[in-house]
Design a protein around this motif. Structure first.
Motif, short mmCIF file in Angstrom:
data_model
loop_
_atom_site.label_atom_id
_atom_site.label_comp_id
_atom_site.label_asym_id
_atom_site.label_seq_id
_atom_site.Cartn_x
_atom_site.Cartn_y
_atom_site.Cartn_z
N GLN A 143 -41.26 131.53 31.30
CA GLN A 143 -41.35 132.88 31.36
C GLN A 143 -42.11 133.47 32.41
OE1 GLN A 143 -41.81 134.45 27.49
NE2 GLN A 143 -39.77 133.91 26.97
N TRP A 144 -43.13 132.90 32.81
CA TRP A 144 -44.23 133.61 33.74
C TRP A 144 -43.41 133.58 35.12
CZ3 TRP A 144 -47.89 136.61 33.24
CH2 TRP A 144 -48.72 136.55 32.16
N LEU A 145 -42.73 132.51 35.29
CA LEU A 145 -41.91 132.21 36.58
C LEU A 145 -41.11 133.48 36.90
CD1 LEU A 145 -41.44 130.54 38.90
CD2 LEU A 145 -39.72 129.39 37.71
N ALA A 146 -40.46 134.07 35.90
CA ALA A 146 -39.75 134.99 36.17
C ALA A 146 -40.26 136.22 36.57
CB ALA A 146 -39.00 135.48 34.78
N TYR A 147 -41.38 136.55 35.92
CA TYR A 147 -42.49 137.64 36.69
C TYR A 147 -42.72 137.31 37.94
CZ TYR A 147 -42.69 139.88 31.95
OH TYR A 147 -42.47 140.46 30.50
N VAL A 148 -43.09 136.31 38.40
CA VAL A 148 -43.24 135.94 39.71
C VAL A 148 -42.15 136.35 40.94
CG1 VAL A 148 -44.22 134.04 41.26
CG2 VAL A 148 -44.94 134.55 39.31
N LEU A 149 -40.83 135.66 40.24
CA LEU A 149 -39.58 136.04 40.95
C LEU A 149 -39.31 137.24 41.56
CD1 LEU A 149 -37.23 133.44 39.75
CD2 LEU A 149 -38.07 133.46 41.88
N ALA A 150 -39.61 138.42 40.56
CA ALA A 150 -39.34 139.65 40.66
C ALA A 150 -39.80 140.15 42.11
CB ALA A 150 -39.65 140.38 39.54
N PHE A 194 -39.42 141.93 47.68
CA PHE A 194 -40.24 142.56 48.86
C PHE A 194 -39.69 142.01 50.11
CE2 PHE A 194 -43.67 141.69 51.98
CZ PHE A 194 -44.06 143.24 52.07
N PRO A 195 -39.28 140.83 50.34
CA PRO A 195 -38.58 140.64 51.78
C PRO A 195 -37.24 141.37 51.92
CG PRO A 195 -38.50 138.88 50.11
CD PRO A 195 -39.32 139.54 49.55
N ILE A 196 -36.57 141.43 50.77
CA ILE A 196 -35.56 142.09 51.11
C ILE A 196 -35.35 143.61 51.36
CG2 ILE A 196 -33.22 142.90 49.61
CD1 ILE A 196 -33.51 140.16 48.00
N PHE A 197 -36.41 144.24 50.59
CA PHE A 197 -36.56 145.59 50.78
C PHE A 197 -37.02 145.78 52.06
CE2 PHE A 197 -37.35 147.62 46.33
CZ PHE A 197 -35.84 147.10 46.08
N THR A 230 -31.15 151.64 49.32
CA THR A 230 -31.83 151.20 48.09
C THR A 230 -30.76 150.44 46.99
OG1 THR A 230 -33.32 152.77 48.17
CG2 THR A 230 -33.34 151.81 46.07
N GLY A 231 -29.72 151.14 46.64
CA GLY A 231 -28.61 150.43 45.97
C GLY A 231 -28.34 149.00 46.53
N LYS A 232 -28.04 148.89 47.70
CA LYS A 232 -27.70 147.70 48.47
C LYS A 232 -28.67 146.60 48.24
CE LYS A 232 -24.58 149.42 52.06
NZ LYS A 232 -24.45 149.74 53.33
N ALA A 233 -29.99 147.09 48.55
CA ALA A 233 -31.02 146.10 48.56
C ALA A 233 -31.29 145.64 47.01
CB ALA A 233 -32.15 147.04 48.86
N VAL A 234 -31.27 146.30 46.14
CA VAL A 234 -31.31 146.07 44.65
C VAL A 234 -30.44 145.14 44.25
CG1 VAL A 234 -31.43 146.70 42.34
CG2 VAL A 234 -32.72 148.08 44.11
N GLY A 288 -30.56 141.42 42.68
CA GLY A 288 -30.06 141.19 41.50
C GLY A 288 -29.30 139.96 41.63
N ALA A 289 -28.48 139.73 42.72
CA ALA A 289 -27.61 138.59 42.82
C ALA A 289 -28.29 137.38 43.04
CB ALA A 289 -26.70 138.94 43.91
N LEU A 290 -29.41 137.60 43.87
CA LEU A 290 -30.31 136.25 43.90
C LEU A 290 -30.93 135.83 42.85
CD1 LEU A 290 -31.78 136.80 47.57
CD2 LEU A 290 -30.04 135.19 46.79
N LEU A 291 -31.71 136.85 42.06
CA LEU A 291 -32.06 136.62 40.63
C LEU A 291 -31.20 136.06 39.86
CD1 LEU A 291 -34.75 136.74 39.11
CD2 LEU A 291 -34.09 139.15 38.46
N PHE A 292 -29.97 136.35 39.52
CA PHE A 292 -29.15 135.79 38.62
C PHE A 292 -28.83 134.59 38.95
CE2 PHE A 292 -24.84 135.49 36.84
CZ PHE A 292 -24.96 135.72 35.55
N ALA A 293 -28.55 134.18 40.43
CA ALA A 293 -28.24 133.01 40.64
C ALA A 293 -29.19 132.08 40.50
CB ALA A 293 -27.88 133.06 42.17
N ILE A 294 -30.46 132.61 40.63
CA ILE A 294 -31.53 131.67 40.28
C ILE A 294 -31.99 131.13 39.33
CG2 ILE A 294 -34.19 131.16 40.80
CD1 ILE A 294 -33.75 132.64 43.24
N LEU A 295 -31.70 132.25 38.24
CA LEU A 295 -31.87 131.95 36.77
C LEU A 295 -30.74 131.10 36.22
CD1 LEU A 295 -33.14 135.45 35.53
CD2 LEU A 295 -34.38 133.58 36.12
#
Length: 627
Positions: free
Chosen positions: A48-55, A60-63, A84-88, A92-99
């Motif tokens: 679970q700590w990894l999820a907090y690090v991933l956020a 940051f690099p996308i923004f 902002t919506g595009k960046a998030v 979100g797509a990358l985070l979901f794919a990684i998880l």
């Protein structure tokens, strides 16, 4: 507090925003876990700590790549929120794919959906709240604004005002009944009939005219209706200035000079404008002056092959030459510009120039025109205005010039000053020379003159003087309570000069129809009212600007005239009349000119004045005292 934040160095402000985004990313992750597991979450199971690090690591690099940290909060709008919506969404797509691929223990895959949604809400809300907070500080702006015109121009101006700290938009007004009672971005649209109450209730200080397509007549009606309200009336910049980037919608301007004039200019006839210009060599004397410079602008745009700029002022010549070079480059014109530093008082120099350059048309606008200055320097005024014209006439004949147009003045009609008398002598020279054209072997140069009154905004005009005096808090200086003048805008006057010259057959005195004369006192009062101020007077001691009467200056008269005699005839142009006026035969005029030139050479003022009275029968001087 706002000033303290705005004064922070940009790296510090950017660091604060990055830190806030990281904190919101972590909070969104915690809230996603809490909602999914239905218990206040603490990351102590599996990965679970990894999820907090991933956020923050992903966000940051996308923004940064999408420029979210380059935006300036107080200038952001819908475009920034979309970015902002595009960046998030990418985050979100990358985070979901990684998880989904990682399948780490203790991390529900639905967190990859919940966390980006919550993060988007938090980031979007933070940007919007920051923008609203900065915009909300604008309510303390010193200028409370009403925009007259709820169309696209008014809406765009309102959007631009969000970042303008000097203005707060309180209301719209519009003639369209369908818009009345509605709102634009929360700002109500009122009917024009309710403006007096709106101005009082909302404490409006400025009214901005956003009416790019309204007719001049309706615009003048609106201005007239607003004159009695305690507001400053201004206008948005022209579309040309906006497109060029020289100004923005928040660079409000004082009313056009045409608005002060109160009448519509007549559209020019393109065929007349270019008749003696297109593809030809044209000379303008006095090219750096008010009328001369506008003639040069229009001649350049009418397609002259070569434009000879003659002026004895180095700075004036440099200024107009630089401006015309810019026009030629920006508009891809083929006009060759030739600056000629010369004085029309130097006969041989002008003769040499005309023989060398071979102009086909000459517009002679060079003159000393400031009445008190010429009155105090009579010899130089006559030398420049009368004999400078004579020198140019002789140079034109010698150089084979086809068309010669003298720019004259209404002060030449029954003059009360040396300037007007000297310009009438210049007219007499052209009339006398033109009368010889029918004789065998005579020159074929067509000589004509165009006579008109004051032009708005010229050097020495009362308009810039009154504006400066109003800006300084007054007083406004008016020579006499009953003084009246004809007025015309500089571009309209120059266009009419070109068109009148194109109609010349030889020897004509063209007179421009300038409408009704305007009382200078009324003009001063109108300018004060349109500035949102009031005139200070004995019956209104609490007023803002005082009007002081200084008395007529030497050589001035109360009323100017455009015609010496009667019976002016219309021409093909509704604003141009053809006058028939008496003149002296060349044989008679030549002898008196020689005597006048000798008097100037000897500095004999008395003889000069005596000869002027002989040459110009209507020349007389009026008393200067106030009634």
């Amino acid at each position: 507090m706002l000033n303290n934040v705005l004064e922070w160095p940009r790296p510090v402000k950017r660091l604060v925003v990055v830190a806030l985004d990281i904190a919101m990313g972590l909070f969104a992750m915690w809230l996603a876990f809490t909602l999914r597991l239905d218990v206040l979450h603490w990351p102590d199971e599996g990965m679970q700590w990894l999820a907090y690090v991933l956020a923050p690591a992903l966000a940051f690099p996308i923004f940064v790549n999408l420029g979210l940290y380059r935006a300036i909060f107080r200038y952001t709008g819908i475009t920034a929120l979309i970015t902002t919506g595009k960046a998030v969404a990418i985050y979100g797509a990358l985070l979901f794919a990684i998880l989904m691929l990682g399948k780490w223990t203790g991390i529900p895959r639905s967190v990859g959906i919940l966390q980006p949604v919550i993060f988007l809400l938090l980031v979007g809300a933070s940007r919007s709240l920051g923008w609203l907070w900065l915009a909300g500080q604008n309510t303390k702006a010193p200028h409370r604004l009403l925009i007259y015109g709820a169309g696209s121009a008014g809406a765009q101006t309102a959007a631009g005002l969000v970042s303008a700290r000097n203005y707060v938009l309180e209301a719209f007004a519009d003639d369209d009944r369908a818009k009345v009672g509605r709102s634009i971005n929360g700002v109500r649209v009122y009917a024009p009939i309710a403006l007096a109450e709106v101005v009082r209730r909302l404490r409006i200080t400025d009214v901005l005219l956003a009416l790019p397509s309204v007719s001049r007549q309706r615009r003048n009606q609106i201005i007239q209706n607003l004159r009695d309200l305690p507001v400053r009336i201004r206008t948005i910049p022209g579309l040309t200035d906006l497109a060029s980037g020289r100004v923005t919608v928040t660079d409000f301007q004082d009313l056009d000079l045409e608005d002060l004039l109160g009448r519509d200019p007549v559209a020019p006839d393109p065929a007349l404008l270019g008749r003696h210009i297109r593809g030809q060599v044209v000379m303008v004397t006095g090219a750096g002056g008010s009328i001369g410079s506008e003639l040069c602008r229009q001649i350049t745009r009418q397609g002259a092959a070569r434009l000879l700029l003659v002026d004895h002022s180095e700075f004036a010549l440099y200024s107009i030459h630089q401006e015309l070079q810019s026009i030629v480059q920006q508009e891809a014109l083929a006009c060759e510009l030739v600056p000629l530093l010369a004085s029309v008082a130097h006969a041989q120099h002008m003769l040499d120039l005309c023989r060398a350059q071979r102009p086909r048309t000459i517009y002679h606008a060079a003159a000393y025109k400031h009445v008190p200055m010429v009155e105090a320097n009579a010899g130089e005024g006559i030398r420049n205005n009368a004999f400078g014209t004579l020198h140019m006439v002789r140079a034109a004949i010698a150089g084979g010039v086809e068309n010669f147009v003298l720019v004259s003045t209404d002060k030449a009609v029954r003059p009360t000053n040396v300037m007007g008398a000297s310009k009438r002598v210049a007219e007499l020279v052209l009339q006398a020379v033109a009368s010889c054209a029918s004789q065998p072997g005579a020159v074929q140069t067509r000589f004509s003159m165009v006579r008109f009154g004051n032009v708005l905004g010229s050097s020495g005009s009362v308009i810039p003087l009154f504006r400066a005096q109003i800006a300084a808090g007054g007083p406004i200086t008016v020579t006499h309570p009953e003084v009246m003048r004809y007025f015309m805008t500089i571009p309209e006057a120059a266009q009419l000069v070109l068109q009148a010259g194109a109609m010349a057959q030889g020897g004509e005195v063209f007179v421009l129809d300038m409408g009704e004369p305007i009382p200078i006192l009324d003009l001063a009062q109108r300018m004060v009212a349109l500035s949102g101020l009031s005139v200070k007077a004995p019956d209104h001691p609490e007023g803002d600007i005082e009007i002081v009467f200084t008395g007529l200056r030497p050589g001035e008269k109360l009323y100017e005239e455009l015609l010496i005699g009667d019976g002016a005839q219309p021409t093909a142009h509704p604003r141009i009349l053809r006058a028939h006026e008496e003149y002296l035969a060349w044989d008679v005029l030549q002898g008196r000119l020689q005597a006048l030139e000798q008097a100037i050479h000897q500095g004999d003022i008395a003889t000069m004045m005596s000869l002027l009275h002989e040459l110009v029968p209507g020349f007389h001087q009026e008393p200067q005292a106030l009634p």
